[in-house]
Design an enzyme around this catalytic site. Structure first.
Site, PDB file in Angstrom:
ATOM      1  N   CYS A  73       0.780  -1.228   0.000  1.00  0.00           N
ATOM      2  CA  CYS A  73       0.000   0.000   0.000  1.00  0.00           C
ATOM      3  C   CYS A  73       0.820   1.290   0.000  1.00  0.00           C
ATOM      4  O   CYS A  73       0.762   2.067  -0.950  1.00  0.00           O
ATOM      5  CB  CYS A  73      -0.894  -0.062   1.230  1.00  0.00           C
ATOM      6  SG  CYS A  73      -1.740   1.432   1.608  1.00  0.00           S
ATOM      7  N   HIS A 129      -1.970   7.028   4.640  1.00  0.00           N
ATOM      8  CA  HIS A 129      -0.910   6.013   4.770  1.00  0.00           C
ATOM      9  C   HIS A 129       0.436   6.428   4.179  1.00  0.00           C
ATOM     10  O   HIS A 129       1.197   5.591   3.687  1.00  0.00           O
ATOM     11  CB  HIS A 129      -1.349   4.669   4.160  1.00  0.00           C
ATOM     12  CG  HIS A 129      -0.829   3.508   4.960  1.00  0.00           C
ATOM     13  ND1 HIS A 129      -1.052   2.194   4.625  1.00  0.00           N
ATOM     14  CD2 HIS A 129      -0.069   3.494   6.078  1.00  0.00           C
ATOM     15  CE1 HIS A 129      -0.464   1.415   5.508  1.00  0.00           C
ATOM     16  NE2 HIS A 129       0.135   2.180   6.402  1.00  0.00           N
ATOM     17  N   ASN A 256      -2.379  -2.526  -4.880  1.00  0.00           N
ATOM     18  CA  ASN A 256      -1.449  -3.661  -4.937  1.00  0.00           C
ATOM     19  C   ASN A 256      -2.273  -4.893  -5.287  1.00  0.00           C
ATOM     20  O   ASN A 256      -3.499  -4.832  -5.352  1.00  0.00           O
ATOM     21  CB  ASN A 256      -0.692  -3.857  -3.603  1.00  0.00           C
ATOM     22  CG  ASN A 256      -1.563  -3.763  -2.369  1.00  0.00           C
ATOM     23  OD1 ASN A 256      -1.407  -2.852  -1.556  1.00  0.00           O
ATOM     24  ND2 ASN A 256      -2.511  -4.677  -2.225  1.00  0.00           N
TER      25      ASN A 256
END
Ligand SMILES: *[C@@H]1O[C@H](CO)[C@@H](O)[C@H](O)[C@H]1NC(C)=O
Ligand SMILES: *[C@@H]1O[C@H](CO)[C@@H](O)[C@H](O)[C@H]1NC(C)=O
Ligand SMILES: *[C@@H]1O[C@H](CO)[C@@H](O)[C@H](O)[C@H]1NC(C)=O
Ligand SMILES: *[C@@H]1O[C@H](CO)[C@@H](O)[C@H](O)[C@H]1NC(C)=O
Ligand SMILES: *[C@@H]1O[C@H](CO)[C@@H](O)[C@H](O)[C@H]1NC(C)=O
Ligand SMILES: *[C@@H]1O[C@H](CO)[C@@H](O)[C@H](O)[C@H]1NC(C)=O
Ligand SMILES: *[C@@H]1O[C@H](CO)[C@@H](O)[C@H](O)[C@H]1NC(C)=O
Ligand SMILES: *[C@H]1O[C@@H](CO)[C@H](O)[C@@H](O)[C@@H]1NC(C)=O
Length: 461
Positions: A73, A129, A256
């Protein structure tokens, strides 16, 4: 005062351009990122999946068949936002752990910052993130006008917690709710679209939580995917109703490959999320636009990498691509169907796992252990849960695959093709010279949410 001829001409050209075309301004760009969606979890790759809205858009647009992302990620997202391969930013190894003082360094000017200079309004709704230990790494300090989302990963969709910390914010303030994240995000996206002044170009980044584990729709992957699709359908309806659509480009990609431990599937590809096999890196993706694509309703086989979204989005927006970035502007390939200008993709150079891989238009060379999930995993059962398979042991150190003949990476042909191995090794070595070590610090106790009222918060690095 008499208007000079030159000026009059310019004046007329401006008027004509405006009358002539309803797509003359920089386009609105909606960049949708699904989390952990596998190659075989989209309806244009399998009949098992129901996603009517995304399916309609994919088939009416351009399906990208060789669009690569990173195995995890944060690395992919760092590439989307910065335009750099993760082995150039130190984020190539793994995701950014909640307790790690790790981040996409602020020396990188990111996508919304460039778009703002072109007059765009910029909003993010969903997962960040890319680091939060200091405010300077968080979205509203990095070019986003607003942020509704979460900093870390793998939260509960209702409780919005990751272990002992709450993680849900509107801009910099904690947003305390027990509503399912997708519903909150969809409402916020619609609110942005209905309050935004349509004359101003809009960049809306929608990195949804779905379909990442935990599988909190009917406890299975099919429900997670269907919910995502339904949300996208609602947002598309607002784009239509509010008159955005003709002036919009919609991009959809996964971050991903699918994690086979939580229902996702990547058949016929080998491997899964976290690996540099095709199943970890080949991403489901498409672009849809009723007006900006000159060739539509087909599958493009051109090579693309996550970092190219940075340059491609800037290209579509009419922004000059900054010097030095790795991402290529593939807007011409996507909008006109021309060949990709990307000749090769480096899947990773990870000095901690000590693995690396590169592919060109045909061959893929891998060094080291490509990662823990290294076989072909059967479809989930009717309950939507994973079925694992025995892992293969004793993989060779060097593996070569002919992806045109063998997209599923069944036959290692390294021994028979020393010349191809040498050629790709030389290419990879050139990239290795430019790679920086992966930054992967130990967890820092100062991060503990207990220090911040039970919330994952900036202020400890
Ligand atoms: C959220 O908190 C609960 C306890 O309230 C805990 O059982 C659960 O594991 C946490 N969820 C995540 C994803 O960390
Ligand atoms: C959210 O609100 C509930 C109920 O008022 C409260 O118990 C909880 O501590 C709050 N959580 C946060 C993170 O503020
Ligand atoms: C959108 O574009 C199509 C095709 O160019 C055109 O027929 C339609 O009238 C446009 N709609 C709006 C609302 O501009
Ligand atoms: C997409 O790629 C797969 C695997 O490489 C290939 O078999 C398939 O023909 C491609 N699809 C199209 C429509 O070109
Ligand atoms: C696409 O092709 C057309 C006609 O060949 C050309 O005018 C246009 O500039 C091209 N678009 C891009 C984005 O290069
Ligand atoms: C585009 O790619 C195809 C297939 O890879 C190739 O046959 C063709 O010659 C290429 N066209 C150009 C203009 O390079
Ligand atoms: C790392 O990988 C390279 C290339 O495969 C290999 O030559 C080297 O021995 C490996 N190093 C370690 C420490 O395993
Ligand atoms: C975030 O919230 C939105 C919506 O209320 C405001 O319009 C933004 O100004 C605000 N942004 C920041 C940086 O606080």
């Amino acid at each position: 005062m008499v208007m000079g001829e030159g000026r009059l001409l310019i004046f007329l050209v401006i008027i004509c351009t405006n009358i002539d075309s309803n797509v003359s301004k920089p386009p609105h760009i909606i960049f949708i990122v699904a989390d952990d969606l596998g190659w075989n979890d989209v309806s244009w790759h399998t009949d098992e999946i129901l996603m009517p809205n995304l399916d309609r858009m994919a088939r009416a647009g351009v399906i990208l068949n060789n669009s690569y992302v990173q195995p995890m990620c944060s690395p992919s997202r760092s590439a989307f936002m910065s335009g750099y391969f993760p082995f150039h930013t130190g984020l190539q190894h793994d995701v950014i752990g909640a307790r790690q003082a790790n981040f996409l360094e602020s020396k990188y000017k990111i996508l919304p910052q460039y778009l703002k200079e072109k007059g765009y309004a910029t909003h993010i709704v969903g997962k960040w993130h890319l680091g939060f230990c200091n405010w300077k790494y968080t979205p509203t300090y990095r070019g986003f006008d607003s942020y509704l989302g979460y900093y870390v990963a793998a939260e509960d969709y209702y409780k919005h917690n990751n272990s002992n910390g709450y993680d849900f914010r509107f801009n910099t303030s904690v947003l305390n709710t027990t509503e399912y994240s997708l519903d909150v995000f969809t409402r916020r996206a619609k609110e942005i679209l209905t309050t935004h002044t349509i004359k101003t170009p809009l960049f809306l980044y929608l990195p949804f939580q779905n379909v990442h584990a935990p599988l909190e729709v009917f406890n299975n992957i099919f429900g997670m995917v269907y919910a995502l699709d339904e949300a996208v359908g609602q947002i598309m309806k607002v784009l239509d109703d509010q008159g955005y659509m003709n002036n919009s480009i919609i991009i959809f990609t996964t971050d991903n490959g699918g994690p086979v431990v939580s229902g996702a599937n990547n058949l016929p590809l080998r491997g899964a999320k976290t690996t540099i096999w095709e199943g970890g890196t080949r991403g489901a993706a498409f672009v849809y636009s009723p007006t900006y694509l000159h060739k539509t309703q087909y599958t493009h086989n051109g090579l693309m990498h996550a970092a190219d979204w940075f340059s491609t989005i800037l290209g579509a927006a009419g922004v000059d691509i900054p010097d030095g970035v790795d991402g290529l502007n593939l807007w011409n390939m996507i909008s006109n169907g021309s060949n990709s200008t990307r000749q090769e993709v480096v899947h990773n150079i990870d000095d901690i796992y000590n693995n690396s891989a590169i592919r060109d238009s045909r061959y893929k060379l891998m060094f080291g252990n490509p990662g823990r999930y290294n076989t072909w995993y059967p479809l989930p059962g009717v309950d939507g849960h994973s079925q694992l398979a025995p892992e293969i042991t004793d993989l060779p150190e060097v593996q070569l695959f002919d992806l045109l003949e063998d997209p599923g990476e069944h036959y290692n042909i390294a021994d028979q093709n020393p010349d191809i191995v040498q050629r790709l090794t030389d290419r990879l070595n050139l990239y290795k010279k430019t790679a920086i070590p992966a930054r992967y610090p130990k967890g820092d106790p100062a991060s503990n949410p207990d220090n911040f009222g039970g919330v994952w918060s900036p202020g400890w690095c």
